[in-house]
Design a protein around this motif. Sequence first.
Motif, PDB file in Angstrom:
ATOM      1  N   TYR A 234      19.259  -2.983   6.376  1.00 15.29           N
ATOM      2  CA  TYR A 234      17.795  -2.832   6.849  1.00 15.29           C
ATOM      3  C   TYR A 234      16.850  -3.235   6.166  1.00 15.29           C
ATOM      4  O   TYR A 234      16.729  -2.508   4.638  1.00 15.29           O
ATOM      5  N   LEU A 235      15.673  -3.532   6.456  1.00 15.16           N
ATOM      6  CA  LEU A 235      14.505  -4.274   5.490  1.00 15.16           C
ATOM      7  C   LEU A 235      13.409  -3.193   5.622  1.00 15.16           C
ATOM      8  O   LEU A 235      12.705  -3.608   6.866  1.00 15.16           O
ATOM      9  N   ALA A 236      12.660  -2.342   5.067  1.00  9.81           N
ATOM     10  CA  ALA A 236      11.782  -1.727   5.237  1.00  9.81           C
ATOM     11  C   ALA A 236      10.435  -2.791   4.797  1.00  9.81           C
ATOM     12  O   ALA A 236      10.554  -3.112   3.848  1.00  9.81           O
ATOM     13  N   PHE A 237       9.646  -2.717   5.874  1.00  9.76           N
ATOM     14  CA  PHE A 237       8.740  -3.619   5.775  1.00  9.76           C
ATOM     15  C   PHE A 237       7.222  -3.355   5.978  1.00  9.76           C
ATOM     16  O   PHE A 237       6.188  -3.889   5.624  1.00  9.76           O
ATOM     17  N   ALA A 238       7.126  -2.005   6.429  1.00  9.61           N
ATOM     18  CA  ALA A 238       5.502  -1.335   6.744  1.00  9.61           C
ATOM     19  C   ALA A 238       5.645   0.054   6.268  1.00  9.61           C
ATOM     20  O   ALA A 238       6.992   0.596   6.589  1.00  9.61           O
ATOM     21  N   ALA A 239       4.838   0.637   5.816  1.00  7.80           N
ATOM     22  CA  ALA A 239       4.859   2.220   5.542  1.00  7.80           C
ATOM     23  C   ALA A 239       3.320   2.742   5.420  1.00  7.80           C
ATOM     24  O   ALA A 239       2.415   1.788   5.548  1.00  7.80           O
ATOM     25  N   THR A 240       3.315   4.004   5.449  1.00  9.35           N
ATOM     26  CA  THR A 240       2.018   4.636   5.619  1.00  9.35           C
ATOM     27  C   THR A 240       1.312   4.690   4.067  1.00  9.35           C
ATOM     28  O   THR A 240       0.097   4.904   4.072  1.00  9.35           O
ATOM     29  N   ASP A 241       1.976   4.475   3.179  1.00  9.33           N
ATOM     30  CA  ASP A 241       1.393   4.523   1.760  1.00  9.33           C
ATOM     31  C   ASP A 241       2.362   3.612   0.787  1.00  9.33           C
ATOM     32  O   ASP A 241       3.262   3.105   1.226  1.00  9.33           O
ATOM     33  N   ARG A 242       1.903   3.542  -0.443  1.00  6.80           N
ATOM     34  CA  ARG A 242       2.673   2.371  -1.576  1.00  6.80           C
ATOM     35  C   ARG A 242       4.173   3.023  -1.790  1.00  6.80           C
ATOM     36  O   ARG A 242       4.873   2.519  -2.127  1.00  6.80           O
ATOM     37  N   SER A 243       4.282   4.257  -1.379  1.00 11.92           N
ATOM     38  CA  SER A 243       5.594   4.926  -1.728  1.00 11.92           C
ATOM     39  C   SER A 243       6.707   4.328  -0.715  1.00 11.92           C
ATOM     40  O   SER A 243       7.931   4.476  -1.492  1.00 11.92           O
ATOM     41  N   GLY A 244       6.376   4.024   0.430  1.00 12.62           N
ATOM     42  CA  GLY A 244       7.383   3.560   1.470  1.00 12.62           C
ATOM     43  C   GLY A 244       8.218   4.579   1.824  1.00 12.62           C
ATOM     44  O   GLY A 244       9.409   4.337   2.193  1.00 12.62           O
ATOM     45  N   LEU A 245       7.804   5.780   2.049  1.00 14.31           N
ATOM     46  CA  LEU A 245       8.672   6.660   2.467  1.00 14.31           C
ATOM     47  C   LEU A 245       8.649   7.213   4.152  1.00 14.31           C
ATOM     48  O   LEU A 245       9.715   7.623   4.661  1.00 14.31           O
ATOM     49  N   TYR A 246       7.822   6.525   4.726  1.00 12.43           N
ATOM     50  CA  TYR A 246       7.478   6.569   6.044  1.00 12.43           C
ATOM     51  C   TYR A 246       7.198   5.277   6.646  1.00 12.43           C
ATOM     52  O   TYR A 246       6.251   4.842   6.203  1.00 12.43           O
ATOM     53  N   GLY A 247       7.848   4.642   7.609  1.00 14.25           N
ATOM     54  CA  GLY A 247       7.253   3.349   8.139  1.00 14.25           C
ATOM     55  C   GLY A 247       8.280   2.826   8.953  1.00 14.25           C
ATOM     56  O   GLY A 247       8.886   3.346   9.846  1.00 14.25           O
ATOM     57  N   LEU A 248       8.220   1.334   9.025  1.00 13.32           N
ATOM     58  CA  LEU A 248       8.834   0.385   9.954  1.00 13.32           C
ATOM     59  C   LEU A 248       9.906  -0.139   8.951  1.00 13.32           C
ATOM     60  O   LEU A 248       9.792  -0.625   8.118  1.00 13.32           O
TER      61      LEU A 248
ATOM     62  N   ILE B  53       1.676  -3.612   5.671  1.00 11.68           N
ATOM     63  CA  ILE B  53       2.699  -4.306   5.288  1.00 11.68           C
ATOM     64  C   ILE B  53       2.169  -4.908   3.727  1.00 11.68           C
ATOM     65  O   ILE B  53       1.338  -5.497   3.627  1.00 11.68           O
ATOM     66  N   PRO B  54       3.077  -4.500   2.947  1.00 14.51           N
ATOM     67  CA  PRO B  54       2.815  -4.996   1.494  1.00 14.51           C
ATOM     68  C   PRO B  54       2.970  -6.569   1.244  1.00 14.51           C
ATOM     69  O   PRO B  54       3.448  -7.324   2.084  1.00 14.51           O
ATOM     70  N   PRO B  55       2.731  -7.167  -0.104  1.00  7.51           N
ATOM     71  CA  PRO B  55       3.118  -8.325  -0.302  1.00  7.51           C
ATOM     72  C   PRO B  55       4.733  -8.758  -0.205  1.00  7.51           C
ATOM     73  O   PRO B  55       5.214  -7.577  -0.514  1.00  7.51           O
ATOM     74  N   VAL B  56       4.914  -9.626   0.117  1.00  2.00           N
ATOM     75  CA  VAL B  56       6.514  -9.863   0.347  1.00  2.00           C
ATOM     76  C   VAL B  56       7.217  -9.810  -1.024  1.00  2.00           C
ATOM     77  O   VAL B  56       8.508  -9.229  -1.083  1.00  2.00           O
ATOM     78  N   GLN B  57       6.622  -9.699  -2.391  1.00  2.00           N
ATOM     79  CA  GLN B  57       7.162  -9.580  -3.311  1.00  2.00           C
ATOM     80  C   GLN B  57       7.605  -8.146  -3.610  1.00  2.00           C
ATOM     81  O   GLN B  57       8.209  -7.791  -4.331  1.00  2.00           O
ATOM     82  N   HIS B  58       7.054  -7.170  -2.719  1.00  2.00           N
ATOM     83  CA  HIS B  58       6.891  -5.697  -3.130  1.00  2.00           C
ATOM     84  C   HIS B  58       8.152  -5.203  -2.209  1.00  2.00           C
ATOM     85  O   HIS B  58       8.442  -3.935  -2.457  1.00  2.00           O
ATOM     86  N   LEU B  59       8.710  -6.104  -1.241  1.00  3.77           N
ATOM     87  CA  LEU B  59       9.861  -5.486  -0.265  1.00  3.77           C
ATOM     88  C   LEU B  59      10.989  -5.041  -1.078  1.00  3.77           C
ATOM     89  O   LEU B  59      11.538  -3.996  -0.719  1.00  3.77           O
ATOM     90  N   PRO B  60      11.427  -5.548  -2.319  1.00  2.06           N
ATOM     91  CA  PRO B  60      12.624  -5.077  -2.918  1.00  2.06           C
ATOM     92  C   PRO B  60      12.392  -3.775  -3.509  1.00  2.06           C
ATOM     93  O   PRO B  60      13.388  -3.070  -3.733  1.00  2.06           O
ATOM     94  N   TYR B  61      11.135  -3.319  -3.734  1.00  2.00           N
ATOM     95  CA  TYR B  61      10.922  -1.907  -4.404  1.00  2.00           C
ATOM     96  C   TYR B  61      11.263  -1.074  -3.531  1.00  2.00           C
ATOM     97  O   TYR B  61      10.954   0.325  -3.763  1.00  2.00           O
ATOM     98  N   TRP B  62      11.155  -1.247  -1.944  1.00  2.00           N
ATOM     99  CA  TRP B  62      11.465  -0.247  -0.917  1.00  2.00           C
ATOM    100  C   TRP B  62      13.033  -0.324  -0.547  1.00  2.00           C
ATOM    101  O   TRP B  62      13.341   0.128   0.612  1.00  2.00           O
ATOM    102  N   ASP B  63      13.816  -0.932  -1.662  1.00  2.06           N
ATOM    103  CA  ASP B  63      15.127  -1.072  -1.210  1.00  2.06           C
ATOM    104  C   ASP B  63      16.154   0.386  -0.885  1.00  2.06           C
ATOM    105  O   ASP B  63      17.102   0.305  -0.527  1.00  2.06           O
ATOM    106  N   GLU B  64      15.428   1.463  -1.409  1.00  2.00           N
ATOM    107  CA  GLU B  64      15.999   2.771  -1.375  1.00  2.00           C
ATOM    108  C   GLU B  64      15.501   3.380   0.030  1.00  2.00           C
ATOM    109  O   GLU B  64      15.568   4.475  -0.300  1.00  2.00           O
ATOM    110  N   GLY B  65      14.952   2.853   0.818  1.00  2.00           N
ATOM    111  CA  GLY B  65      14.442   3.327   1.890  1.00  2.00           C
ATOM    112  C   GLY B  65      15.435   3.590   3.045  1.00  2.00           C
ATOM    113  O   GLY B  65      16.500   4.279   2.808  1.00  2.00           O
TER     114      GLY B  65
END
Length: 223
Positions: free
Chosen positions: A126-140, A100-112
Amino acid sequence: MTDDQHHERAVAGAWARIEAWLREHAPRSYRMLPPPAEEADIHEVQQQLDLTVPPGLAAFYRLHNGTGHPADFGWTPEPETGLPLQGQETAWLLPRKYGIPPVQHLPYWDEGPQTIGRPDDPMVRYLAFAATDRSGLYGLFADCTPGPGYGRIGTFAEADIPKLGVWPSFTDYLIEVADALYENRGVEYADGRQDTKVPGLVDQALVWDGPAHPRDPQWSRFA
């Protein structure tokens, strides 16, 4: 007790169990946990993404601003956090190596997940909030759409349709993570499936992988 208070208390209890486990068995993961998120940052993300963060996830952010060092997600920590500038790639401590990244990072996954198979409904959030790496392509992700499904947790993957309802809420997810950690097993999904990825240790950091994954010698003390 309000619904928000219930989630706040349940998340705090589940995370306290996880943190106690980390302190005893995975000290490198424990040392890299960040301080709480600022309430203003949570509010700003909600305004920016036009959604309400589910109470359980918001409660977690009031405990820690993510599961690991901000640098693991490509962020430089603010001086007031007291964190070193460099991370140790320990943020991926949730099952299936999610972080789970810093909350400030969540908008950067808005194309999830909301851009994959999204219904033609302007209210869908839909709010992507967890991923397998910083790219945010796979997660919760959390369903933040107003209505009866609000707060449900789903999984997403690149070029795949998001799967909703994997857990009823982030609170339920975190309780299940804590139980799986102490029972040395994979997490169990809402439909009864059980993950094959189990908790282990690598260089005093928590990882979740197959039973044959390398572990520190000390793992034998509590496996």
